[in-house]
Design a protein around this motif. Structure first.
Motif, PDB file in Angstrom:
ATOM      1  N   UNK A  10       4.248  67.130 -19.734  1.00  0.00           N
ATOM      2  CA  UNK A  10       4.819  65.874 -20.236  1.00  0.00           C
ATOM      3  C   UNK A  10       3.716  64.918 -20.668  1.00  0.00           C
ATOM      4  N   UNK A  11       2.712  64.753 -19.828  1.00  0.00           N
ATOM      5  CA  UNK A  11       1.612  63.846 -20.171  1.00  0.00           C
ATOM      6  C   UNK A  11       0.881  64.297 -21.432  1.00  0.00           C
ATOM      7  N   UNK A  12       0.638  65.590 -21.545  1.00  0.00           N
ATOM      8  CA  UNK A  12      -0.034  66.134 -22.726  1.00  0.00           C
ATOM      9  C   UNK A  12       0.815  65.916 -23.979  1.00  0.00           C
ATOM     10  N   UNK A  13       2.118  66.179 -23.867  1.00  0.00           N
ATOM     11  CA  UNK A  13       3.015  65.974 -24.999  1.00  0.00           C
ATOM     12  C   UNK A  13       3.084  64.518 -25.429  1.00  0.00           C
ATOM     13  N   UNK A  14       3.025  63.614 -24.465  1.00  0.00           N
ATOM     14  CA  UNK A  14       3.013  62.179 -24.786  1.00  0.00           C
ATOM     15  C   UNK A  14       1.724  61.817 -25.537  1.00  0.00           C
ATOM     16  N   UNK A  15       0.606  62.349 -25.065  1.00  0.00           N
ATOM     17  CA  UNK A  15      -0.678  62.093 -25.737  1.00  0.00           C
ATOM     18  C   UNK A  15      -0.670  62.633 -27.169  1.00  0.00           C
ATOM     19  N   UNK A  16      -0.029  63.757 -27.376  1.00  0.00           N
ATOM     20  CA  UNK A  16       0.015  64.389 -28.697  1.00  0.00           C
ATOM     21  C   UNK A  16       1.062  63.753 -29.618  1.00  0.00           C
ATOM     22  N   UNK A  17       1.892  62.895 -29.064  1.00  0.00           N
ATOM     23  CA  UNK A  17       2.909  62.244 -29.867  1.00  0.00           C
ATOM     24  C   UNK A  17       4.150  63.079 -30.113  1.00  0.00           C
ATOM     25  N   UNK A  18       4.304  64.183 -29.388  1.00  0.00           N
ATOM     26  CA  UNK A  18       5.499  65.011 -29.570  1.00  0.00           C
ATOM     27  C   UNK A  18       6.577  64.683 -28.528  1.00  0.00           C
ATOM     28  N   UNK A  19       6.201  63.984 -27.457  1.00  0.00           N
ATOM     29  CA  UNK A  19       7.151  63.445 -26.491  1.00  0.00           C
ATOM     30  C   UNK A  19       7.095  61.930 -26.576  1.00  0.00           C
ATOM     31  N   UNK A  20       8.224  61.291 -26.340  1.00  0.00           N
ATOM     32  CA  UNK A  20       8.293  59.837 -26.421  1.00  0.00           C
ATOM     33  C   UNK A  20       7.295  59.187 -25.457  1.00  0.00           C
ATOM     34  N   UNK A  21       6.685  58.119 -25.906  1.00  0.00           N
ATOM     35  CA  UNK A  21       5.662  57.440 -25.113  1.00  0.00           C
ATOM     36  C   UNK A  21       6.204  56.581 -23.986  1.00  0.00           C
ATOM     37  N   UNK A  22       7.490  56.321 -23.992  1.00  0.00           N
ATOM     38  CA  UNK A  22       8.067  55.442 -22.986  1.00  0.00           C
ATOM     39  C   UNK A  22       8.741  56.193 -21.836  1.00  0.00           C
ATOM     40  N   UNK A  23       8.425  57.466 -21.678  1.00  0.00           N
ATOM     41  CA  UNK A  23       9.057  58.271 -20.631  1.00  0.00           C
ATOM     42  C   UNK A  23       8.595  57.842 -19.250  1.00  0.00           C
ATOM     43  N   UNK A  24       9.507  57.868 -18.299  1.00  0.00           N
ATOM     44  CA  UNK A  24       9.169  57.723 -16.890  1.00  0.00           C
ATOM     45  C   UNK A  24       8.810  59.129 -16.421  1.00  0.00           C
ATOM     46  N   UNK A  25       7.530  59.417 -16.370  1.00  0.00           N
ATOM     47  CA  UNK A  25       7.051  60.790 -16.132  1.00  0.00           C
ATOM     48  C   UNK A  25       7.560  61.344 -14.809  1.00  0.00           C
ATOM     49  N   UNK A  26       7.531  60.537 -13.744  1.00  0.00           N
ATOM     50  CA  UNK A  26       8.003  61.036 -12.447  1.00  0.00           C
ATOM     51  C   UNK A  26       9.490  61.380 -12.499  1.00  0.00           C
ATOM     52  N   UNK A  27      10.293  60.549 -13.153  1.00  0.00           N
ATOM     53  CA  UNK A  27      11.722  60.833 -13.277  1.00  0.00           C
ATOM     54  C   UNK A  27      11.961  62.106 -14.080  1.00  0.00           C
ATOM     55  N   UNK A  28      11.329  62.203 -15.257  1.00  0.00           N
ATOM     56  CA  UNK A  28      11.546  63.358 -16.124  1.00  0.00           C
ATOM     57  C   UNK A  28      11.104  64.642 -15.422  1.00  0.00           C
ATOM     58  N   UNK A  29       9.997  64.593 -14.719  1.00  0.00           N
ATOM     59  CA  UNK A  29       9.522  65.760 -13.970  1.00  0.00           C
ATOM     60  C   UNK A  29      10.549  66.188 -12.937  1.00  0.00           C
ATOM     61  N   UNK A  30      11.049  65.242 -12.176  1.00  0.00           N
ATOM     62  CA  UNK A  30      11.993  65.562 -11.107  1.00  0.00           C
ATOM     63  C   UNK A  30      13.347  66.017 -11.649  1.00  0.00           C
ATOM     64  N   UNK A  31      13.825  65.380 -12.710  1.00  0.00           N
ATOM     65  CA  UNK A  31      15.131  65.755 -13.254  1.00  0.00           C
ATOM     66  C   UNK A  31      15.059  67.146 -13.891  1.00  0.00           C
ATOM     67  N   UNK A  32      13.921  67.465 -14.513  1.00  0.00           N
ATOM     68  CA  UNK A  32      13.758  68.801 -15.076  1.00  0.00           C
ATOM     69  C   UNK A  32      13.739  69.837 -13.951  1.00  0.00           C
ATOM     70  N   UNK A  33      12.989  69.563 -12.911  1.00  0.00           N
ATOM     71  CA  UNK A  33      12.902  70.482 -11.772  1.00  0.00           C
ATOM     72  C   UNK A  33      14.275  70.657 -11.120  1.00  0.00           C
ATOM     73  N   UNK A  34      15.007  69.563 -10.937  1.00  0.00           N
ATOM     74  CA  UNK A  34      16.340  69.633 -10.327  1.00  0.00           C
ATOM     75  C   UNK A  34      17.282  70.467 -11.191  1.00  0.00           C
ATOM     76  N   UNK A  35      17.200  70.291 -12.489  1.00  0.00           N
ATOM     77  CA  UNK A  35      18.033  71.071 -13.392  1.00  0.00           C
ATOM     78  C   UNK A  35      17.708  72.553 -13.335  1.00  0.00           C
ATOM     79  N   UNK A  36      16.430  72.868 -13.348  1.00  0.00           N
ATOM     80  CA  UNK A  36      16.011  74.275 -13.275  1.00  0.00           C
ATOM     81  C   UNK A  36      16.504  74.908 -11.980  1.00  0.00           C
ATOM     82  N   UNK A  37      16.423  74.168 -10.898  1.00  0.00           N
ATOM     83  CA  UNK A  37      16.882  74.673  -9.608  1.00  0.00           C
ATOM     84  C   UNK A  37      18.384  74.928  -9.640  1.00  0.00           C
ATOM     85  N   UNK A  38      19.135  74.039 -10.277  1.00  0.00           N
ATOM     86  CA  UNK A  38      20.591  74.202 -10.302  1.00  0.00           C
ATOM     87  C   UNK A  38      21.033  75.376 -11.177  1.00  0.00           C
TER      88      UNK A  38
END
Length: 85
Positions: A10-38
């Protein structure tokens, strides 16, 4: 370790401009992980209806479309199109 890899991506994608710069990285990380688990929960995603590989592909696309910039979505579209050949 998986969460760290997602966070770094996520951080790399934000630096490259392919992910939105206003992301809450901790939230997005956790929600992605929770989704993968489900995805493993067969009461939510019965295997006959949701085979694992297409399910994972669909979830990844869903996730990326939510965090991508317009430029990132162009790249995603190119990758999806090339994988369908």
């Amino acid at each position: 370790m998986f969460k760290d890899c997602v966070r770094i991506n996520i951080l790399k994608g934000m630096e490259q401009g392919i992910y939105r710069g206003n992301l809450n990285v901790d939230f997005v990380t956790r929600i992605y992980f929770a989704g993968m688990t489900s995805l493993k929960d067969e009461t939510i995603f019965p295997r006959p209806q949701f085979p694992m590989l297409p399910l994972m592909d669909d979830y990844l696309e869903y996730h990326l479309r939510g965090i991508a910039t317009p430029e990132g979505r162009k790249i995603l579209k190119t990758i999806i199109t090339s994988n369908q050949d």
